[in-house]
Design an enzyme around this catalytic site. Structure first.
Site, PDB file in Angstrom:
ATOM      1  N   ARG A  21      50.329 -10.878  49.946  1.00 14.31           N
ATOM      2  CA  ARG A  21      49.651  -9.968  49.002  1.00 14.31           C
ATOM      3  C   ARG A  21      50.304 -10.082  47.635  1.00 14.31           C
ATOM      4  NH1 ARG A  21      50.934  -4.842  49.111  1.00 14.31           N
ATOM      5  NH2 ARG A  21      50.768  -4.631  51.370  1.00 14.31           N
ATOM      6  N   LYS A  35      31.178 -18.094  40.252  1.00 19.06           N
ATOM      7  CA  LYS A  35      30.154 -18.778  39.481  1.00 19.06           C
ATOM      8  C   LYS A  35      30.626 -20.185  39.085  1.00 19.06           C
ATOM      9  CE  LYS A  35      28.346 -14.778  40.190  1.00 19.06           C
ATOM     10  NZ  LYS A  35      28.300 -13.684  39.238  1.00 19.06           N
ATOM     11  N   TYR A  37      26.377  -7.463  33.255  1.00 19.29           N
ATOM     12  CA  TYR A  37      26.088  -7.722  34.668  1.00 19.29           C
ATOM     13  C   TYR A  37      25.875  -6.371  35.370  1.00 19.29           C
ATOM     14  CZ  TYR A  37      26.956  -9.057  39.496  1.00 19.29           C
ATOM     15  OH  TYR A  37      26.843  -9.235  40.838  1.00 19.29           O
ATOM     16  N   ASP A  92      34.259 -10.631  29.578  1.00 19.67           N
ATOM     17  CA  ASP A  92      33.844 -11.278  30.820  1.00 19.67           C
ATOM     18  C   ASP A  92      33.280 -12.642  30.404  1.00 19.67           C
ATOM     19  OD1 ASP A  92      32.369 -12.236  32.985  1.00 19.67           O
ATOM     20  OD2 ASP A  92      31.781 -10.247  33.668  1.00 19.67           O
TER      21      ASP A  92
HETATM   22  C1  LIG Z   1      28.592 -12.327  39.264  1.00 17.12           C
HETATM   23  C2  LIG Z   1      29.181 -11.674  38.088  1.00 17.12           C
HETATM   24  C3  LIG Z   1      30.167 -10.702  38.225  1.00 17.12           C
HETATM   25  C4  LIG Z   1      30.633 -10.204  39.570  1.00 17.12           C
HETATM   26  O1  LIG Z   1      31.285 -11.201  40.282  1.00 17.12           O
HETATM   27  P1  LIG Z   1      31.318 -11.300  41.901  1.00 17.12           P
HETATM   28  O2  LIG Z   1      32.140 -12.489  42.129  1.00 17.12           O
HETATM   29  O3  LIG Z   1      29.892 -11.424  42.347  1.00 17.12           O
HETATM   30  O4  LIG Z   1      31.928 -10.034  42.384  1.00 17.12           O
HETATM   31  C5  LIG Z   1      30.711 -10.178  37.069  1.00 17.12           C
HETATM   32  N1  LIG Z   1      30.299 -10.571  35.847  1.00 17.12           N
HETATM   33  C6  LIG Z   1      29.340 -11.495  35.684  1.00 17.12           C
HETATM   34  C7  LIG Z   1      28.935 -11.900  34.310  1.00 17.12           C
HETATM   35  C8  LIG Z   1      28.751 -12.078  36.786  1.00 17.12           C
HETATM   36  O5  LIG Z   1      27.795 -12.985  36.614  1.00 17.12           O
END
Ligand SMILES: *Cc1c(COP(=O)(O)O)cnc(C)c1O
Length: 382
Positions: free
Chosen positions: A50, A198, A102, A173
């Site tokens: 962890r 992603k 998002y 982000d």
């Molecule tokens: C998919 C996404 C998230 C969340 O990520 P997960 O891996 O699905 O929890 C956050 N921000 C953006 C811009 C995303 O496309």
């Protein structure tokens, strides 16, 4: 020696010492929960997974290097990473968030952060003057650029000036462009978050998230949070993300090339009323993108003339999958109103132009002619 980003996707700059792994070219998966100590008061550098695990540490070093951060922490998903960032705030604090985010981030802020006494204020950061919203309680600005799904572009350097002037954290982000095309820390942001699910992973097969810190002080706070709340990335998933990142440069280039061609193809269709891609010269954020990013990415949003046309497209695509998510090698089509943005309040969706005729494409790396042929037949089915 300092390597270019294409090389840094595969090789750490300081890998001399840490490369002693029986010569393994692919970083080993340390599938262990705990580590034995050589003696009292001694440690191999690892105690319990962890806290840290060598495979996770490797992917964290790679991501920190790609973003130009002091440290990166790997979480089990993008939402786990953003939820950890939300823990940096206390009851009474105010956080300014961009209006077009998002859907999962909106759900987190409106339900969990608000319940914890944090005031969340929506601002259209691509158009409004953020300074008008800053109060004594404001602690941070949170944004995505380009935004999801409307592709609004926010000027990171300009916002960073306002954030610095008022002592706020600027959190970006960076999922949509990946560190290959954009490095917000270098533009003055303090924290970068990623859904590693992603582009970093890139194969639609693993969930992951990252928090990259611009300063040591923030890095220490994030390390404390992951150690305490425990949503870290598992060794095998860390390895999958490491493997994905190896081809980040190639994938981003090819997907972007396809996206631009698809944007032009969509513009030529009579059924399409609007194409929103920041790589099109007429996009209002085009100049800012050119200034702050080295590419336009492979996400594009378009609007068709009727809801029936939406149903026709979603029901008839064959090669393109009708699925949530983005950033993988396979092209996906998403219907934001019922999928990614279902939990965003209806007024906010309407204000942002997310109506029942809007579709989002995450363009993959298939042959472009096959992609246009698939859309053509889906558009044309009677
Ligand atoms: C998919 C996404 C998230 C969340 O990520 P997960 O891996 O699905 O929890 C956050 N921000 C953006 C811009 C995303 O496309």
């Amino acid at each position: 020696m300092s390597y270019d980003i294409e090389t840094r996707c595969l090789h750490l700059e300081d890998c001399q010492g840490s490369c002693d792994r029986s010569g393994a070219v692919s970083f080993p998966i340390y599938q262990t929960a705990t580590f034995a100590h050589p003696g009292l008061g001694q440690s191999t550098g690892y105690d319990y997974s962890r806290l840290q695990n060598p495979t996770r540490e490797q992917v964290e070093k790679v991501v920190a290097g790609l973003e130009g951060g002091v440290d990166a922490v790997a979480f089990s998903s993008g939402m786990a990473a953003i939820a950890a960032v939300a823990e940096l705030f206390r009851p009474g604090d105010q956080v300014l968030v961009d209006e077009d985010l998002y859907g999962g981030s909106v759900r987190l802020f409106l339900n969990i952060s608000k319940k914890n006494g944090i005031e969340i204020t929506d601002v259209d950061l691509s158009r409004e003057n953020v300074e008008e919203y800053i109060t004594e309680r404001t602690k941070a600005i949170f944004l995505e650029t380009p935004t999801n799904p409307m592709m609004n572009v926010v000027d990171i350097a300009k916002l960073s000036e306002a954030a610095k002037k008022h002592g706020l954290l600027l959190i970006v982000d960076n999922t949509f462009l990946s560190p290959y095309f954009q490095n917000p820390l270098k533009l003055g942001a303090d924290i970068v978050v990623h859904s590693g699910t992603k582009y970093l992973g890139g194969h639609n097969d693993t969930l992951a998230g990252f928090v990259v810190s611009g300063t040591k002080e923030i890095a220490e706070r994030v390390r404390f949070l992951i150690k305490t709340t425990g949503a870290m990335l598992a060794p095998f998933d860390s390895w999958l993300i490491l493997r994905g990142i190896k081809t980040l440069a190639l994938r981003m280039e090819k997907a972007q090339e396809n996206a631009l061609r698809l944007a032009h193809w969509l513009k030529s269709r009579t059924e399409v009323t609007r194409v929103i891609y920041p790589g099109l010269i007429e996009h209002p954020g085009y100049e800012i993108m050119k200034k702050q990013a080295s590419g336009f990415g492979a996400m594009l949003t378009f609007e068709v003339n009727t809801k029936e046309q939406v149903e026709k497209i979603l029901g008839n695509v064959k090669l393109i999958a009708f699925a949530e998510s983005l950033g993988g090698v396979e092209t996906l089509i998403t219907y934001p109103i019922t999928q990614t943005h279902a939990d965003v309040p209806a007024e906010l969706r309407e204000k942002n132009g997310i109506n029942d005729r809007v579709l989002r494409l995450s363009v993959g790396i298939e042959n472009i002619e096959d992609l246009t042929r698939d859309l053509e037949q889906a558009f044309g089915v009677l």
